[in-house]
Design a protein around this motif. Structure first.
Motif, short mmCIF file in Angstrom:
data_model
loop_
_atom_site.label_atom_id
_atom_site.label_comp_id
_atom_site.label_asym_id
_atom_site.label_seq_id
_atom_site.Cartn_x
_atom_site.Cartn_y
_atom_site.Cartn_z
N SER A 211 1.31 -6.00 -8.62
CA SER A 211 0.78 -4.69 -8.28
C SER A 211 -0.48 -4.42 -9.10
N HIS A 212 -1.37 -3.60 -8.55
CA HIS A 212 -2.65 -3.32 -9.22
C HIS A 212 -2.44 -2.17 -10.20
N LEU A 213 -1.76 -2.49 -11.29
CA LEU A 213 -1.25 -1.48 -12.21
C LEU A 213 -2.34 -0.77 -13.01
N LEU A 214 -3.53 -1.34 -13.08
CA LEU A 214 -4.61 -0.73 -13.85
C LEU A 214 -5.69 -0.13 -12.96
N SER A 215 -5.52 -0.25 -11.65
CA SER A 215 -6.54 0.23 -10.72
C SER A 215 -6.39 1.73 -10.49
N ILE A 216 -7.47 2.46 -10.72
CA ILE A 216 -7.46 3.92 -10.59
C ILE A 216 -8.17 4.34 -9.31
N LYS A 217 -7.72 5.44 -8.75
CA LYS A 217 -8.41 6.01 -7.59
C LYS A 217 -9.85 6.36 -7.94
N ASP A 218 -10.62 6.68 -6.94
CA ASP A 218 -12.00 7.10 -7.18
C ASP A 218 -12.06 8.58 -7.55
N SER A 309 -4.31 3.76 -7.98
CA SER A 309 -4.50 3.10 -6.68
C SER A 309 -3.77 1.76 -6.77
N TRP A 310 -2.43 1.86 -6.88
CA TRP A 310 -1.64 0.69 -7.26
C TRP A 310 -1.55 -0.37 -6.15
N ASN A 311 -1.61 0.05 -4.89
CA ASN A 311 -1.45 -0.90 -3.79
C ASN A 311 -2.64 -1.85 -3.63
N SER A 312 -3.83 -1.30 -3.85
CA SER A 312 -5.02 -2.11 -3.63
C SER A 312 -6.22 -1.49 -4.31
N PRO A 313 -7.14 -2.32 -4.80
CA PRO A 313 -8.38 -1.80 -5.37
C PRO A 313 -9.47 -1.67 -4.30
N GLU A 350 4.42 -4.80 4.61
CA GLU A 350 5.79 -4.80 4.09
C GLU A 350 5.89 -5.41 2.69
N SER A 351 4.83 -6.11 2.26
CA SER A 351 4.79 -6.63 0.89
C SER A 351 4.18 -5.62 -0.07
N ASN A 352 3.96 -4.39 0.44
CA ASN A 352 3.38 -3.31 -0.34
C ASN A 352 1.95 -3.63 -0.79
N GLU A 353 1.23 -4.31 0.07
CA GLU A 353 -0.16 -4.66 -0.19
C GLU A 353 -1.04 -4.09 0.91
N ALA A 354 -2.28 -3.77 0.56
CA ALA A 354 -3.23 -3.29 1.56
C ALA A 354 -3.61 -4.43 2.48
N ASP A 355 -3.59 -4.15 3.76
CA ASP A 355 -3.95 -5.16 4.76
C ASP A 355 -4.94 -4.53 5.73
N GLY A 356 -5.64 -5.37 6.47
CA GLY A 356 -6.69 -4.85 7.34
C GLY A 356 -6.63 -5.37 8.76
N ILE A 357 -7.20 -4.58 9.66
CA ILE A 357 -7.28 -4.92 11.07
C ILE A 357 -8.68 -4.55 11.56
N TYR A 358 -9.32 -5.47 12.29
CA TYR A 358 -10.59 -5.14 12.93
C TYR A 358 -10.35 -4.86 14.40
N ILE A 359 -10.89 -3.76 14.87
CA ILE A 359 -10.69 -3.35 16.25
C ILE A 359 -11.82 -3.91 17.13
#
Length: 494
Positions: A211-218, A309-313, A350-359
């Motif tokens: 997990s991104h334990l040190l990543s802070i929101k903007d 911002s623990w899920n993703s930076p 489902e792995s609690n990670e940020a994922d992406g989709i391009y439309i």
């Protein structure tokens, strides 16, 4: 005299600096060829000088970042560079290393970077007495602390308003250099705080994995602008010298409108904008439409909300809605009608990670991706790449800035004169020696004169009021009217 309040924008390069000015920035900060704390955002002296020239048309300022820690053998090169920047007429240097203040410097204004860890009144008072005109406060401060500092000294105070946050105290992060010999204070931060980590307790058990334990929101304290002004802040700084032009224009335009609403409303008695001109936009700005990890006001109002911002930076973007269902090879999403062809979407898998989709395309409110992924029904869907918005904002004319002027076309003994007065009271007069001849049928053609005088084109001016005062219905060729108009605006720009 009213206190000037400033929006300070980042500029990766000359083009982004000009775009920031056009979008409404009162000042921009930009890197020089060397010694700025962003090794990938350097600029030639010539480009800095060109930005200064453009900014000064609007009475906006250019600050140059020279805020790395210097080695002894770099001091002389730094000194020479500062003199070149002074000759380029930059308005201030933003520094970290106090050795710069002991160099043979030109009479240039100095600002103390947030890297000098400015978080208590005694430190700020010392910097003022040492010759610093402005101090960039640490982002960890709250409103009470800012007010205390402001009441202790009359030094100018600058504070970040939007952008990325560092997990460490401002200017005191040594994680990057300790882990990989890339010093944040030398402009080469490896951003270790944005990496994934495991949380392990004293018995060796893994409590949280990957997990991104040190990543802070903007950071976003735009709603606190009135309170921060009352606490003593005069400059609101947007973080992001490595961000793209769409981010810069979106942030600047959003904050310009926020600040103007205050300056023209409750703050009109005591405060005023710091530069000239009024901006028009072809887009509706919103902070969540460009890069962001979600937002926090951090500690400005004490420590009340989640800052992680623990899920993703990576950029989270604008919330669209929940996934309703997958229909064939398409997604049905709440508010799907807001999506456009080419959009990028973000969700937590489902792995609690940020994922992406391009439309690929949007049809009948269904989003058809390039690659269909198995997204859980009910997942929150965000848009972190707004294709239509980006296309609009990238256009050069999406943000236009003009200085208001009043024009007076009148006569004198030898012919005619055109007088231009801008919103700051600057006056330019152009005289034309020309015979006075009445128009055919003695009809007034003043409206034709006004139409041509209003054609300010690519100049930084707009003619809000045009008056023609003649004793008779004099005739003048349109070519002469156009010549006078060009000359009067050229003189105003000098």
């Amino acid at each position: 005299m009213k206190k000037k309040i400033e929006i300070l924008a980042p500029a990766k390069d000359l083009i982004q600096g000009i775009a920031a000015i056009n979008a409404g920035a009162d000042a921009v900060y930009i890197g020089a060829p060397l010694y700025g704390a962003r090794s990938n955002a350097t600029n030639s002296i010539e480009d800095v000088a060109a930005l200064v020239q453009y900014a000064h048309l609007f009475n906006a300022q250019v600050f140059v970042v020279v805020n790395t820690i210097l080695y002894d053998n770099e001091l002389e090169d730094c000194r020479k560079m500062i003199w070149k920047l002074y000759d380029a007429k930059v308005d201030a240097l933003i520094i970290q290393d106090m050795a710069i203040m002991e160099l043979d410097l030109p009479p240039i204004v100095l600002h103390a970077s947030t890297q000098t860890n400015n978080r208590d009144a005694d430190k700020i008072k010392f910097l003022k007495e040492a010759g610093v005109k402005r101090v960039v406060l640490a982002r960890e401060l709250n409103l009470h602390q800012i007010k205390e500092i402001s009441e202790t000294t009359d030094v100018e105070l600058e504070f970040f308003v939007t952008g990325a946050l560092c997990v460490s105290f401002s200017g005191n992060c040594y994680m990057s250099v300790a882990n990989g010999e890339r010093s944040a204070n030398r402009g080469s931060c490896a951003q270790n705080c944005r990496l994934p980590y495991n949380l392990i307790d004293g018995h060796g058990e893994t409590l949280i994995k990957n997990s991104h334990l040190l990543s802070i929101k903007d950071f976003d304290v735009s709603d606190q602008i009135p309170n921060l002004i009352e606490a003593g802040i005069c400059s609101f700084k947007i973080e992001g010298r490595l961000k793209d032009i769409v981010y810069v224009k979106n942030n600047v335009s959003y904050l310009r409108q926020k600040l103007d609403a205050f300056l023209e409303g409750k703050g009109s008695d005591k405060y005023t904008k710091a530069s000239s001109g009024k901006c028009t936009y072809t887009f509706d700005s919103a902070l969540n439409r460009t890069f962001n990890r979600g937002y926090t006001d951090y500690f400005v109002n004490e420590r009340h909300q989640s800052i992680g911002s623990w899920n993703s930076p990576k950029s989270k973007g604008e919330y669209i809605g929940k996934l309703i269902r997958i229909v064939g090879n398409a997604y049905e999403i709440e508010n799907g009608h807001l999506l456009n062809n080419g959009d990028g979407l973000c969700y937590i898998n489902e792995s609690n990670e940020a994922d992406g989709i391009y439309i690929n395309k949007v049809e009948n409110s269904l989003a058809y991706p390039f690659v269909l992924k198995d997204v859980k029904v009910g997942a929150f869907i965000y848009r972190n790449n707004d294709a239509a918005f980006i296309k609009i904002v990238e256009r050069e004319d999406s943000a236009v800035r003009k200085i208001s002027t009043t024009l007076l076309l009148t006569e004198n003994e030898n012919g005619f004169e055109l007088i231009a007065t801008d919103e700051d009271g600057n006056v330019s007069t152009v005289t034309l020696v020309h015979p006075k001849e009445r128009t055919k049928n003695n009809e007034s053609i003043a409206e034709n004169f006004k139409i041509n005088l209003a054609k300010t084109g690519f100049t930084p001016y707009i003619a809000d009021e045009i008056n023609v005062i003649f004793s008779e219905n004099w005739f003048l060729p349109i070519s002469k009217i156009n010549e006078m108009r060009r000359t009067v605006f050229e003189q105003l720009s000098e």
